[in-house]
Design an enzyme around this catalytic site. Structure first.
Site, PDB file in Angstrom:
ATOM      1  N   THR A  73      -5.039  -2.581  -0.166  1.00 32.82           N
ATOM      2  CA  THR A  73      -4.963  -3.982   0.269  1.00 32.82           C
ATOM      3  C   THR A  73      -5.451  -4.110   1.706  1.00 32.82           C
ATOM      4  O   THR A  73      -6.298  -4.947   2.029  1.00 32.82           O
ATOM      5  CB  THR A  73      -3.509  -4.508   0.150  1.00 32.82           C
ATOM      6  OG1 THR A  73      -3.129  -4.443  -1.221  1.00 32.82           O
ATOM      7  CG2 THR A  73      -3.379  -5.926   0.660  1.00 32.82           C
ATOM      8  N   GLN A 170      -8.806   2.198  -8.748  1.00 32.31           N
ATOM      9  CA  GLN A 170      -8.452   2.565 -10.129  1.00 32.31           C
ATOM     10  C   GLN A 170      -9.360   3.650 -10.685  1.00 32.31           C
ATOM     11  O   GLN A 170      -9.217   4.028 -11.844  1.00 32.31           O
ATOM     12  CB  GLN A 170      -8.520   1.323 -11.032  1.00 32.31           C
ATOM     13  CG  GLN A 170      -7.457   0.281 -10.748  1.00 32.31           C
ATOM     14  CD  GLN A 170      -6.048   0.722 -11.143  1.00 32.31           C
ATOM     15  OE1 GLN A 170      -5.857   1.680 -11.888  1.00 32.31           O
ATOM     16  NE2 GLN A 170      -5.048   0.021 -10.635  1.00 32.31           N
ATOM     17  N   HIS A 192      -1.061   5.980  -4.293  1.00 35.46           N
ATOM     18  CA  HIS A 192      -0.047   5.930  -5.369  1.00 35.46           C
ATOM     19  C   HIS A 192      -0.634   5.660  -6.746  1.00 35.46           C
ATOM     20  O   HIS A 192       0.079   5.703  -7.749  1.00 35.46           O
ATOM     21  CB  HIS A 192       1.041   4.906  -5.044  1.00 35.46           C
ATOM     22  CG  HIS A 192       0.623   3.473  -5.096  1.00 35.46           C
ATOM     23  ND1 HIS A 192       0.979   2.642  -6.133  1.00 35.46           N
ATOM     24  CD2 HIS A 192      -0.105   2.716  -4.253  1.00 35.46           C
ATOM     25  CE1 HIS A 192       0.483   1.434  -5.909  1.00 35.46           C
ATOM     26  NE2 HIS A 192      -0.181   1.448  -4.768  1.00 35.46           N
ATOM     27  N   THR A 228       0.999   4.496  14.628  1.00 35.16           N
ATOM     28  CA  THR A 228       1.358   5.898  14.405  1.00 35.16           C
ATOM     29  C   THR A 228       0.945   6.337  13.003  1.00 35.16           C
ATOM     30  O   THR A 228       1.218   5.627  12.031  1.00 35.16           O
ATOM     31  CB  THR A 228       2.889   6.066  14.571  1.00 35.16           C
ATOM     32  OG1 THR A 228       3.225   5.617  15.877  1.00 35.16           O
ATOM     33  CG2 THR A 228       3.322   7.503  14.378  1.00 35.16           C
ATOM     34  N   CYS A 315       0.178  -6.962 -10.244  1.00 35.48           N
ATOM     35  CA  CYS A 315       0.058  -7.679  -8.982  1.00 35.48           C
ATOM     36  C   CYS A 315       0.289  -9.176  -9.162  1.00 35.48           C
ATOM     37  O   CYS A 315       0.569  -9.881  -8.215  1.00 35.48           O
ATOM     38  CB  CYS A 315      -1.332  -7.473  -8.393  1.00 35.48           C
ATOM     39  SG  CYS A 315      -1.884  -5.795  -8.561  1.00 35.48           S
TER      40      CYS A 315
HETATM   41  N1  PMP Z   1      -7.311  -2.703  -5.649  1.00 31.08           N
HETATM   42  C1  PMP Z   1      -7.031  -2.393  -6.918  1.00 31.08           C
HETATM   43  C2  PMP Z   1      -8.148  -2.269  -7.905  1.00 31.08           C
HETATM   44  C3  PMP Z   1      -5.711  -2.204  -7.326  1.00 31.08           C
HETATM   45  O1  PMP Z   1      -5.438  -1.889  -8.599  1.00 31.08           O
HETATM   46  C4  PMP Z   1      -4.676  -2.330  -6.367  1.00 31.08           C
HETATM   47  C5  PMP Z   1      -3.228  -2.170  -6.781  1.00 31.08           C
HETATM   48  N2  PMP Z   1      -2.862  -3.024  -7.834  1.00 31.08           N
HETATM   49  C6  PMP Z   1      -5.022  -2.621  -5.054  1.00 31.08           C
HETATM   50  C7  PMP Z   1      -6.351  -2.811  -4.730  1.00 31.08           C
HETATM   51  C8  PMP Z   1      -3.985  -2.757  -3.982  1.00 31.08           C
HETATM   52  O2  PMP Z   1      -3.334  -1.546  -3.767  1.00 31.08           O
HETATM   53  P1  PMP Z   1      -2.058  -1.495  -2.810  1.00 31.08           P
HETATM   54  O3  PMP Z   1      -1.083  -2.489  -3.372  1.00 31.08           O
HETATM   55  O4  PMP Z   1      -1.579  -0.096  -2.917  1.00 31.08           O
HETATM   56  O5  PMP Z   1      -2.504  -1.870  -1.448  1.00 31.08           O
END
Ligand code: PMP
Length: 391
Positions: A73, A170, A192, A228, A315
């Site tokens: 993000t 992904q 993650h 940090t 999301c």
């Molecule tokens: N881009 C994609 C393609 C995602 O699948 C995700 C997580 N759903 C994100 C960005 C955002 O990742 P994060 O919430 O770990 O910042």
């Protein structure tokens, strides 16, 4: 209760090998990596090892092009906010790209996709006739698993004087990923999604590409990202990258075989199901729509059976708004509402897949208010006590 976890596109369990690499950096070697003493130097060394592993995974020749972030993000926001001019982004981008682009008003425009979720190169080419600063297209879509031809898209962008960003969140561990010779200027990911920890990711900025720091107030990461450094998280990201380098290819093949079985069995057992995306898209995502039902009702029913998956994308599941991705592939509204995403990971077992395939038709029957079970096999099997993801 044991859980069959089919929500790996939302987040994955941390691999025990990643966790053990991280643990000492919480409690034994906890120094701020910016300090002068030797404990800090030790942390700096571990961070640079992780940067090296990430560079190897991406095929980046210069590890210093990698900036550690809090996740995709942040990276996506930072790339888009670097530009003042025109931006083109695919209509199926993650909200961390789409929402930022929409905030720019008319200087950002969505690139249409076809009904399988593939970016329309003809449309992109026509749109590039106007001067453009940046094209942003994800490698693998998080809701329907469609995979883009980033070589062709990047070449088109470059040949029209635009830079190219791809969100590879992904895609890691799901297929070949060398960006070394690819026409890519920026790439973003989150640990993650490939069995690393949450809250850490990276942004790869090719050395000659412009970059406007998003987070300021310190000289960390050569002044490109203040704050940090998250030593345990970064070490975890590096360990997760190493595992993908070593095992990614065989894992992707295993996931692909499981995905194909799920798609085939859904087609066989639930004839009115609509499978979304490309026939051979990402190996870990199955997006399927059931006409005339609410995806949320299926999710809740499956949850009561110990099965975790998602309606649409995680999301956006906290709001009942429709999915821009499913709208972009022009799914009719009555089909779109009944969409669920089944996503696989390193710890998904065949036994879990059996359990899912047994329960999905029954769950659907219940949600549709039908009393005749659609079950094909003779009797329901209790969920077998296997699979790490299932604890
Ligand atoms: N881009 C994609 C393609 C995602 O699948 C995700 C997580 N759903 C994100 C960005 C955002 O990742 P994060 O919430 O770990 O910042």
């Amino acid at each position: 209760m044991k859980v069959a976890y089919f929500d790996n596109a939302a987040s994955t369990p941390v691999d025990p090998r990643v966790l053990s690499a991280m643990l000492p950096w919480f409690s034994e070697s906890y120094a701020n990596s910016s300090a002068l003493h030797s404990m800090a130097q030790h942390a700096r060394h571990a961070i640079e090892e992780a940067r090296q592993a990430a560079a190897e995974l991406l095929g980046a020749s210069d590890p210093s092009e990698i900036i550690f972030t809090s996740g995709a993000t942040e990276g996506n926001n930072a790339v888009l906010r670097t530009f003042q001019g025109r931006i083109l982004y695919s209509a199926i981008e993650h909200p961390s790209v789409r929402v930022v682009a929409q905030s720019f008003g008319r200087r950002a425009e969505p690139i249409p996709v076809d009904s399988s979720g593939t970016v329309r190169l003809d449309a992109l080419k026509a749109m590039l006739a106007q001067p453009t600063d940046l094209v942003s297209v994800m490698l693998v879509n998080n809701e329907i698993g469609s995979v883009q031809d980033i070589q062709a898209i990047g070449e088109l962008a470059h040949s029209h004087g635009a830079l190219f960003h791809t969100d590879i969140t992904q895609a890691v561990g799901k297929g070949p990923l060398s960006l070394a010779d690819a026409p890519v200027d920026y790439a973003t990911l989150s640990a993650h999604k490939f069995h690393g920890p949450k809250g850490v990711g990276l942004l790869w900025v090719r050395s000659d590409a412009p970059f406007q720091p998003y987070q300021v107030g310190g000289s960390h990461e050569e002044g490109r990202r203040a704050g940090t450094l998250n030593t345990p998280g970064i070490v975890g990201l590096g360990a997760a990258c190493r595992l993908v380098i070593d095992e990614g290819e065989s894992e992707a093949a295993r996931l692909r075989a499981m995905r194909d079985r799920i798609r085939e069995e859904i087609r066989r057992r639930i004839p009115d199901a609509v499978l979304n995306g490309q026939e051979d898209g990402a190996p870990h995502i199955v997006s399927v729509s059931f006409p005339g039902v609410e995806g949320e009702s299926i999710i809740i029913n499956l949850d009561s059976r110990g099965i975790c998956c998602t309606a649409g994308a995680a999301c956006s599941s906290d709001k009942r708004a429709s999915s821009p991705v499913l709208e972009a592939i022009a799914l009719p509204q009555e089909v779109l509402a009944g969409t669920i995403r089944i996503s696989l990971g390193r710890f998904t077992t065949e036994a879990e897949v059996d359990y899912l395939l047994e329960n999905l038709p029954e769950a659907l029957c219940e949600v549709r208010g039908l009393h005749l079970p659609l079950r094909v096999s003779p009797s329901p099997q209790p969920f077998p006590p296997t699979g790490r993801g299932g604890v």
